[in-house]
Design a protein around this motif. Structure first.
Motif, PDB file in Angstrom:
ATOM      1  N   GLN A 165      48.316  38.878  42.560  1.00  0.00           N
ATOM      2  CA  GLN A 165      48.413  40.321  42.634  1.00  0.00           C
ATOM      3  C   GLN A 165      48.149  40.750  44.082  1.00  0.00           C
ATOM      4  OE1 GLN A 165      46.333  42.629  39.630  1.00  0.00           O
ATOM      5  NE2 GLN A 165      46.154  40.839  38.313  1.00  0.00           N
ATOM      6  N   PRO A 166      48.721  41.890  44.515  1.00  0.00           N
ATOM      7  CA  PRO A 166      48.456  42.362  45.879  1.00  0.00           C
ATOM      8  C   PRO A 166      46.963  42.591  46.121  1.00  0.00           C
ATOM      9  CG  PRO A 166      50.254  43.583  44.861  1.00  0.00           C
ATOM     10  CD  PRO A 166      49.634  42.749  43.779  1.00  0.00           C
ATOM     11  N   TYR A 167      46.512  42.232  47.304  1.00  0.00           N
ATOM     12  CA  TYR A 167      45.125  42.447  47.746  1.00  0.00           C
ATOM     13  C   TYR A 167      44.121  41.629  46.939  1.00  0.00           C
ATOM     14  CZ  TYR A 167      47.536  46.300  49.978  1.00  0.00           C
ATOM     15  OH  TYR A 167      48.419  47.046  50.704  1.00  0.00           O
ATOM     16  N   HIS A 168      44.566  40.594  46.267  1.00  0.00           N
ATOM     17  CA  HIS A 168      43.657  39.699  45.561  1.00  0.00           C
ATOM     18  C   HIS A 168      43.572  38.386  46.321  1.00  0.00           C
ATOM     19  CE1 HIS A 168      43.333  41.531  41.261  1.00  0.00           C
ATOM     20  NE2 HIS A 168      43.110  42.406  42.215  1.00  0.00           N
ATOM     21  N   ASP A 169      42.408  37.761  46.252  1.00  0.00           N
ATOM     22  CA  ASP A 169      42.162  36.515  46.971  1.00  0.00           C
ATOM     23  C   ASP A 169      41.839  35.387  46.000  1.00  0.00           C
ATOM     24  OD1 ASP A 169      42.415  37.579  49.610  1.00  0.00           O
ATOM     25  OD2 ASP A 169      40.433  38.475  49.392  1.00  0.00           O
ATOM     26  N   ASP A 170      42.025  34.159  46.491  1.00  0.00           N
ATOM     27  CA  ASP A 170      41.647  32.949  45.763  1.00  0.00           C
ATOM     28  C   ASP A 170      40.737  32.108  46.645  1.00  0.00           C
ATOM     29  OD1 ASP A 170      43.216  33.423  43.431  1.00  0.00           O
ATOM     30  OD2 ASP A 170      45.002  32.745  44.500  1.00  0.00           O
ATOM     31  N   ILE A 171      40.093  31.121  46.036  1.00  0.00           N
ATOM     32  CA  ILE A 171      39.186  30.237  46.755  1.00  0.00           C
ATOM     33  C   ILE A 171      39.898  28.928  47.104  1.00  0.00           C
ATOM     34  CG2 ILE A 171      37.051  28.906  46.581  1.00  0.00           C
ATOM     35  CD1 ILE A 171      35.979  31.172  44.788  1.00  0.00           C
ATOM     36  N   TYR A 172      39.699  28.481  48.351  1.00  0.00           N
ATOM     37  CA  TYR A 172      40.287  27.248  48.867  1.00  0.00           C
ATOM     38  C   TYR A 172      39.196  26.371  49.473  1.00  0.00           C
ATOM     39  CZ  TYR A 172      45.012  29.274  48.666  1.00  0.00           C
ATOM     40  OH  TYR A 172      46.200  29.821  48.256  1.00  0.00           O
ATOM     41  N   VAL A 173      39.473  25.062  49.536  1.00  0.00           N
ATOM     42  CA  VAL A 173      38.651  24.150  50.332  1.00  0.00           C
ATOM     43  C   VAL A 173      39.594  23.216  51.074  1.00  0.00           C
ATOM     44  CG1 VAL A 173      38.318  22.541  48.382  1.00  0.00           C
ATOM     45  CG2 VAL A 173      36.762  22.471  50.364  1.00  0.00           C
ATOM     46  N   ASN A 174      39.443  23.138  52.387  1.00  0.00           N
ATOM     47  CA  ASN A 174      40.263  22.269  53.231  1.00  0.00           C
ATOM     48  C   ASN A 174      41.759  22.453  52.974  1.00  0.00           C
ATOM     49  OD1 ASN A 174      37.859  21.191  54.242  1.00  0.00           O
ATOM     50  ND2 ASN A 174      37.810  19.578  52.703  1.00  0.00           N
ATOM     51  N   GLY A 175      42.171  23.685  52.761  1.00  0.00           N
ATOM     52  CA  GLY A 175      43.583  23.980  52.565  1.00  0.00           C
ATOM     53  C   GLY A 175      44.088  23.834  51.144  1.00  0.00           C
ATOM     54  N   VAL A 176      43.231  23.426  50.215  1.00  0.00           N
ATOM     55  CA  VAL A 176      43.626  23.225  48.820  1.00  0.00           C
ATOM     56  C   VAL A 176      43.110  24.378  47.969  1.00  0.00           C
ATOM     57  CG1 VAL A 176      43.437  21.731  46.792  1.00  0.00           C
ATOM     58  CG2 VAL A 176      43.619  20.728  49.093  1.00  0.00           C
ATOM     59  N   ARG A 177      44.012  25.017  47.236  1.00  0.00           N
ATOM     60  CA  ARG A 177      43.624  26.098  46.330  1.00  0.00           C
ATOM     61  C   ARG A 177      42.964  25.517  45.092  1.00  0.00           C
ATOM     62  NH1 ARG A 177      45.687  28.604  41.790  1.00  0.00           N
ATOM     63  NH2 ARG A 177      45.274  30.852  41.612  1.00  0.00           N
ATOM     64  N   LEU A 178      41.783  26.034  44.741  1.00  0.00           N
ATOM     65  CA  LEU A 178      41.111  25.570  43.536  1.00  0.00           C
ATOM     66  C   LEU A 178      41.888  26.017  42.296  1.00  0.00           C
ATOM     67  CD1 LEU A 178      38.898  24.966  45.588  1.00  0.00           C
ATOM     68  CD2 LEU A 178      37.236  25.806  43.953  1.00  0.00           C
ATOM     69  N   PRO A 179      41.888  25.195  41.259  1.00  0.00           N
ATOM     70  CA  PRO A 179      42.659  25.524  40.050  1.00  0.00           C
ATOM     71  C   PRO A 179      41.901  26.497  39.144  1.00  0.00           C
ATOM     72  CG  PRO A 179      41.526  23.456  39.725  1.00  0.00           C
ATOM     73  CD  PRO A 179      41.210  23.903  41.142  1.00  0.00           C
ATOM     74  N   SER A 180      42.572  26.886  38.065  1.00  0.00           N
ATOM     75  CA  SER A 180      41.888  27.546  36.962  1.00  0.00           C
ATOM     76  C   SER A 180      40.940  26.505  36.358  1.00  0.00           C
ATOM     77  CB  SER A 180      42.926  27.992  35.929  1.00  0.00           C
ATOM     78  OG  SER A 180      42.302  28.486  34.775  1.00  0.00           O
ATOM     79  N   PRO A 181      39.755  26.841  35.928  1.00  0.00           N
ATOM     80  CA  PRO A 181      39.278  28.188  35.630  1.00  0.00           C
ATOM     81  C   PRO A 181      38.543  28.890  36.773  1.00  0.00           C
ATOM     82  CG  PRO A 181      37.697  26.596  34.805  1.00  0.00           C
ATOM     83  CD  PRO A 181      38.819  25.807  35.424  1.00  0.00           C
ATOM     84  N   VAL A 182      38.503  28.280  37.982  1.00  0.00           N
ATOM     85  CA  VAL A 182      37.815  28.960  39.088  1.00  0.00           C
ATOM     86  C   VAL A 182      38.653  30.146  39.550  1.00  0.00           C
ATOM     87  CG1 VAL A 182      36.919  28.753  41.423  1.00  0.00           C
ATOM     88  CG2 VAL A 182      36.570  26.897  39.788  1.00  0.00           C
ATOM     89  N   ASN A 183      39.884  29.874  39.972  1.00  0.00           N
ATOM     90  CA  ASN A 183      40.774  30.955  40.365  1.00  0.00           C
ATOM     91  C   ASN A 183      41.510  31.513  39.152  1.00  0.00           C
ATOM     92  OD1 ASN A 183      40.413  31.198  43.230  1.00  0.00           O
ATOM     93  ND2 ASN A 183      41.447  29.228  43.457  1.00  0.00           N
ATOM     94  N   THR A 184      41.638  32.819  39.128  1.00  0.00           N
ATOM     95  CA  THR A 184      42.274  33.519  38.020  1.00  0.00           C
ATOM     96  C   THR A 184      43.220  34.572  38.602  1.00  0.00           C
ATOM     97  OG1 THR A 184      40.626  35.305  37.901  1.00  0.00           O
ATOM     98  CG2 THR A 184      40.132  33.263  36.694  1.00  0.00           C
ATOM     99  N   PRO A 185      43.951  35.314  37.766  1.00  0.00           N
ATOM    100  CA  PRO A 185      44.795  36.390  38.304  1.00  0.00           C
ATOM    101  C   PRO A 185      44.013  37.522  38.953  1.00  0.00           C
ATOM    102  CG  PRO A 185      45.570  35.729  36.148  1.00  0.00           C
ATOM    103  CD  PRO A 185      44.248  35.051  36.354  1.00  0.00           C
ATOM    104  N   THR A 186      42.691  37.548  38.774  1.00  0.00           N
ATOM    105  CA  THR A 186      41.883  38.581  39.415  1.00  0.00           C
ATOM    106  C   THR A 186      41.432  38.099  40.792  1.00  0.00           C
ATOM    107  OG1 THR A 186      40.006  40.081  39.098  1.00  0.00           O
ATOM    108  CG2 THR A 186      39.712  37.820  38.369  1.00  0.00           C
ATOM    109  N   ASN A 187      40.396  38.685  41.342  1.00  0.00           N
ATOM    110  CA  ASN A 187      39.963  38.448  42.712  1.00  0.00           C
ATOM    111  C   ASN A 187      38.728  37.552  42.748  1.00  0.00           C
ATOM    112  OD1 ASN A 187      40.313  38.976  45.484  1.00  0.00           O
ATOM    113  ND2 ASN A 187      38.725  40.540  45.446  1.00  0.00           N
ATOM    114  N   GLU A 188      38.812  36.415  43.457  1.00  0.00           N
ATOM    115  CA  GLU A 188      37.658  35.539  43.692  1.00  0.00           C
ATOM    116  C   GLU A 188      37.455  35.417  45.195  1.00  0.00           C
ATOM    117  OE1 GLU A 188      38.910  34.915  39.680  1.00  0.00           O
ATOM    118  OE2 GLU A 188      40.096  34.379  41.446  1.00  0.00           O
ATOM    119  N   ALA A 189      36.197  35.499  45.661  1.00  0.00           N
ATOM    120  CA  ALA A 189      35.991  35.526  47.112  1.00  0.00           C
ATOM    121  C   ALA A 189      34.619  35.003  47.517  1.00  0.00           C
ATOM    122  CB  ALA A 189      36.168  36.962  47.633  1.00  0.00           C
TER     123      ALA A 189
END
Length: 198
Positions: free
Chosen positions: A77-101
């Motif tokens: 979604q616009p203006y929503h963020d996800d969590i990464y480590v070393n360039g890798v996006r963490l999967p669900s259930p950490v990242n969701t369609p909402t905002n994690e930061a």
């Protein structure tokens, strides 16, 4: 090395027309200690054009070492963020369609904040399984007294069990600290400092 956000000179580090990029996006910067001072900040290698990366945290605890950060690169979604480590996006259930930061990883535990609805910022924690960046327990929302009806965000757990975080529970955003008393028990948070003057 030191990752930072230079708020005083924020405008000069934003993506913008001078860099040929979309205006208004944020980079992670890195500076090296040199004697009594610091080198000029340079764009960190994990920052990418056209996307915003922020909230950098460096972990060296022997399990999932590296740079943890927030990015909107694959946000659903616009203006929503996800969590990464070393360039890798963490999967669900950490990242969701909402905002994690603002991730903070320490001894197998990942602390971050999530807003499931507008202005509902709350601190969550997920445990890593076996040092695999793709395997996590379901995140758990930290109970009171950490989370409150106000905004609670930007967690940072020290090795002595003190959790520092930002909260607007007193009407404005301020920094608090709470002592971990057990697996999911915390002392009553104490105000450390106010971020904005009255």
């Amino acid at each position: 090395h030191f990752l930072w956000a230079d708020l005083q000179n924020f405008e000069s580090y934003k993506h913008g027309p001078a860099r040929g990029d979309i205006p208004g996006f944020i980079d992670m910067m890195v500076s090296q200690r040199r004697g009594d001072g610091w080198s000029d900040p340079q764009t960190f290698q994990l920052s990418e054009p056209y996307f915003a990366e922020s909230g950098a945290d460096i972990s060296y605890d022997g399990s999932l070492d590296g740079v943890w950060y927030t990015s909107n690169k694959q946000a659903q979604q616009p203006y929503h963020d996800d969590i990464y480590v070393n360039g890798v996006r963490l999967p669900s259930p950490v990242n969701t369609p909402t905002n994690e930061a603002d991730p903070h990883f320490f001894k197998g535990e990942l602390f971050f904040w999530r807003d499931e609805k507008e202005k509902d910022h709350e601190i969550w924690m997920a445990k890593n399984l076996g040092g695999d960046v793709q395997k996590w327990t379901d995140p758990v929302k930290l109970a009171a007294p950490i989370n409150s009806p106000a905004a609670d965000m930007q967690p940072f757990l020290r090795s002595n069990g003190q959790l520092y975080f930002s909260s607007s529970r007193a009407g404005r955003l301020e920094i608090y600290v709470s002592q971990r008393l057990g697996e999911s028990r915390w002392s009553e948070p104490q105000k450390v400092i106010g971020i904005f003057p009255s």
